[in-house]
Write an enzyme that holds these catalytic residues in place. Structure first.
Site, mmCIF file in Angstrom:
data_model
loop_
_atom_site.group_PDB
_atom_site.id
_atom_site.type_symbol
_atom_site.label_atom_id
_atom_site.label_comp_id
_atom_site.label_asym_id
_atom_site.label_seq_id
_atom_site.Cartn_x
_atom_site.Cartn_y
_atom_site.Cartn_z
ATOM 1 N N CYS A 286 -3.266 1.631 2.223
ATOM 2 C CA CYS A 286 -1.784 1.978 2.116
ATOM 3 C C CYS A 286 -1.100 1.102 3.010
ATOM 4 C CB CYS A 286 -1.930 3.441 2.637
ATOM 5 S SG CYS A 286 -0.165 3.975 2.795
ATOM 6 N N CYS B 69 1.327 2.847 5.303
ATOM 7 C CA CYS B 69 0.804 3.288 6.344
ATOM 8 C C CYS B 69 0.899 2.309 7.664
ATOM 9 C CB CYS B 69 -0.707 3.730 6.145
ATOM 10 S SG CYS B 69 -0.601 4.981 4.914
#
Length: 153
Positions: free
Chosen positions: A67, A70
């Site tokens: 991700c 993230c």
């Protein structure tokens, strides 16, 4: 081609020292502190001890290695962990490694940040937002806890 001046130029000691200095600088730029004040990684085994039984509010980031957003939230959570050390605990949980913990809190998307107080989830944020939003979440939790204590007393 065989002149001695060509050999002197190719083996100048000052050119080699410049190269060594440049590589030394680039190595020092990559040095980081092993004892970071950032958020710690948490596992499913340590979840109850560190989150549920904590006496201070706990901020947990649910993330995944694939991700991109993230990584931005990582930096924010690390900064909050350093700035508010002792007043709030910050952890990161990899949802790929511990999907059962993520499922128990209905984490469907990452990054998701949950705030816990006295073992209960009191707030959640999904997505990448500015640091001020996460910090205000921590302040709001402190106000809610203080008001709750005033009402009880």
């Amino acid at each position: 081609y065989g002149s001695s001046s060509a050999r002197r130029w190719a083996h100048r000691p000052d050119a080699a020292s410049r190269i060594r200095r440049l590589t030394t600088r680039s190595r020092t730029a990559r040095v980081s502190c092993a004892y970071s004040t950032g958020a710690e990684a948490i596992t499913a085994c340590s979840w109850n001890q560190n989150v549920i039984c904590s006496d201070v509010p706990v901020l947990v980031e649910f993330w995944a290695s694939w991700c991109g957003p993230c990584k931005m939230v990582h930096r924010i959570v690390d900064e909050i962990a350093g700035e508010y050390a002792g007043r709030i605990k910050c952890y990161k949980l990899d949802t790929d490694d511990y999907p059962q913990t993520a499922n128990s809190y209905n984490i469907e998307r990452v990054p998701t940040v949950l705030l816990f107080k006295d073992g209960e989830k009191i707030h959640s944020i999904t997505g990448t937002l500015p640091k001020a939003v996460y910090v205000s979440l921590c302040y709001v939790s402190a106000i809610v806890v203080s008001v709750g204590l005033l009402i009880l007393s």
